[in-house]
Scaffold this active site. Structure first.
Site, PDB file in Angstrom:
ATOM      1  N   ASP A  46       0.820  -1.220   0.000  1.00 16.89           N
ATOM      2  CA  ASP A  46       0.000   0.000   0.000  1.00 16.89           C
ATOM      3  C   ASP A  46       0.850   1.264   0.000  1.00 16.89           C
ATOM      4  OD1 ASP A  46       1.042  -0.067   2.509  1.00 16.89           O
ATOM      5  OD2 ASP A  46      -0.877   0.135   3.573  1.00 16.89           O
ATOM      6  N   LYS A 204      13.450  39.684 -15.495  1.00 17.45           N
ATOM      7  CA  LYS A 204      12.297  39.032 -16.107  1.00 17.45           C
ATOM      8  C   LYS A 204      11.010  39.507 -15.449  1.00 17.45           C
ATOM      9  CE  LYS A 204      12.602  34.917 -13.140  1.00 17.45           C
ATOM     10  NZ  LYS A 204      12.903  33.492 -13.091  1.00 17.45           N
ATOM     11  N   ASP A 230      22.590  29.798 -10.986  1.00 14.67           N
ATOM     12  CA  ASP A 230      21.355  29.774 -10.197  1.00 14.67           C
ATOM     13  C   ASP A 230      21.400  28.544  -9.295  1.00 14.67           C
ATOM     14  OD1 ASP A 230      18.952  30.673  -9.257  1.00 14.67           O
ATOM     15  OD2 ASP A 230      17.875  30.515 -11.151  1.00 14.67           O
ATOM     16  N   ASP A 234      14.344  23.799 -12.801  1.00 13.69           N
ATOM     17  CA  ASP A 234      13.206  22.879 -12.740  1.00 13.69           C
ATOM     18  C   ASP A 234      12.786  22.485 -14.159  1.00 13.69           C
ATOM     19  OD1 ASP A 234      10.933  21.433 -12.178  1.00 13.69           O
ATOM     20  OD2 ASP A 234      10.178  22.825 -10.683  1.00 13.69           O
ATOM     21  N   ALA A 236      13.346  24.399 -16.824  1.00 17.05           N
ATOM     22  CA  ALA A 236      14.364  24.991 -17.701  1.00 17.05           C
ATOM     23  C   ALA A 236      13.810  26.007 -18.689  1.00 17.05           C
ATOM     24  CB  ALA A 236      15.149  23.910 -18.454  1.00 17.05           C
ATOM     25  N   THR A 238      12.688  29.206 -18.158  1.00 18.58           N
ATOM     26  CA  THR A 238      13.303  30.511 -17.929  1.00 18.58           C
ATOM     27  C   THR A 238      14.771  30.494 -18.296  1.00 18.58           C
ATOM     28  OG1 THR A 238      11.736  30.989 -16.147  1.00 18.58           O
ATOM     29  CG2 THR A 238      13.767  32.267 -16.185  1.00 18.58           C
TER      30      THR A 238
END
Length: 339
Positions: A46, A204, A230, A234, A236, A238
């Site tokens: 489970d 931005k 940076d 995540d 990519a 940006t």
């Protein structure tokens, strides 16, 4: 005073290759075998998580290596349950080694009726029995204050500085470090100072979350080799858009150095098709096969830094010494020689 017991490592399932690499590095430095504590961390049908430790850990100085990366909730629960198992087995001290600290982007209430999930995670770890946290490049430095226990936050910038000096040593005078947004300026400035180069910013503006409306380059990047720095990549979107804007502004080529390669969804495909010459990430999150096969993604190891940090914590010596590239250079065994 150094502890009389040896440090012991135990690993969850989120990034076992990194845990094994840390153990190998510690074995080299200690001159004795430092293996992972024999345990099983598995799931019932489970999907409940079950942990069983097969070795005696009474009175031991324990280090749990577990990134809370995707699947974040499963990996976080593994960490909490492993901590509880060790605490109930009378471990003397439990340090959570969390190379990538999940939920760190939820560090404040950006609007009404939203949680501060990073604080909740801090509370859960402390209540479970964690006595100390070792992590790398927290998304928000103030998260350290969410804990009432010691938090050591390592930085990838010294590793990145060594890597940049090694790979761009013939043209460091043409390198410009770029922050992909105003919020990351401090991180970019710190790396720029380390390698003695210029700084630029990509400003931005977002229409809504995940959708960038406009980007503007602040600074002169014409004829430069731009290095975007940076903490997290995540999807990519940006990052790739920022690379395009820099090329349009006259940059000769664009490279990126990102600490945590989350690389979810279409990220790897976007990176491979982008104008970026390379994306350099650390192994704080176990790379997928797709990431490993990507022609323009390169992975730098963090095991030497984490192994040394664990030994410094165990022996009661300075962890902040690892913020210096000069200290890391011998730890990385000449991988990034200044010659």
């Amino acid at each position: 005073m150094p502890s009389m017991t040896e440090p012991k490592l135990i690993s969850g399932n989120s990034n076992r290759p990194l845990a094994n690499a840390i153990a190998r590095r510690m074995s080299m430095h200690r001159g004795m075998n430092v293996g992972l504590v024999d345990a099983r961390v598995e799931r019932f049908n489970d999907q409940e998580i079950f942990v069983e430790v097969f070795e005696n850990v009474r009175g031991e100085d324990m280090y749990i290596v577990q990134s809370t990366s995707c699947p974040a909730n499963d990996n976080l629960m593994e960490l909490l349950i492993m901590t509880d198992a060790l605490r109930r087995s009378s471990a003397d001290r439990i340090t959570a080694v969390i190379p990538y600290f999940g939920y760190a982007r939820q560090d404040r209430r950006a609007k009404a009726r939203t949680p501060i999930s990073a604080k909740l995670v801090a509370n859960l770890l402390t209540e479970a029995g964690v006595g100390r946290v070792l992590t790398m490049d927290l998304h928000a430095a103030q998260i350290q204050g969410f804990f009432d226990i010691p938090v050591d936050n390592l930085y990838a910038s010294p590793i990145f500085a060594l890597d940049i000096e090694h790979h761009f040593k013939s043209k460091l005078d043409q390198v410009t470090v770029v922050s992909p947004d105003v919020g990351g300026v401090a991180r970019a400035r710190e790396l720029a100072q380390r390698i003695g180069c210029g700084l630029a910013i990509v400003d931005k503006r977002r229409v809504k979350a995940g959708e960038v409306a406009e980007m503007t380059v602040i600074g002169d990047v014409a004829g430069q080799t731009c290095i975007i720095v940076d903490d997290i990549c995540d999807t990519a979107g940006t990052l790739c858009k920022a690379a395009e804007v820099l090329v349009e502004a006259g940059a000769n080529e664009v490279h990126s150095y990102i600490t945590h390669g989350v690389l979810s969804g279409p990220a790897v495909e976007r990176v491979t098709k982008s104008v970026m010459k390379s994306l350099v990430i650390t192994d704080s999150i176990e790379p997928t096969e797709q990431v490993k096969k990507a022609k323009n993604i390169r992975i730098v190891p963090t095991a030497p830094m984490f192994a040394q940090a664990i030994m410094n914590i165990w022996s009661g010596t300075s962890v902040s010494s690892l913020f210096d590239a000069e200290t890391l250079s011998p730890i990385y065994e000449g991988m990034y020689s200044r010659m």
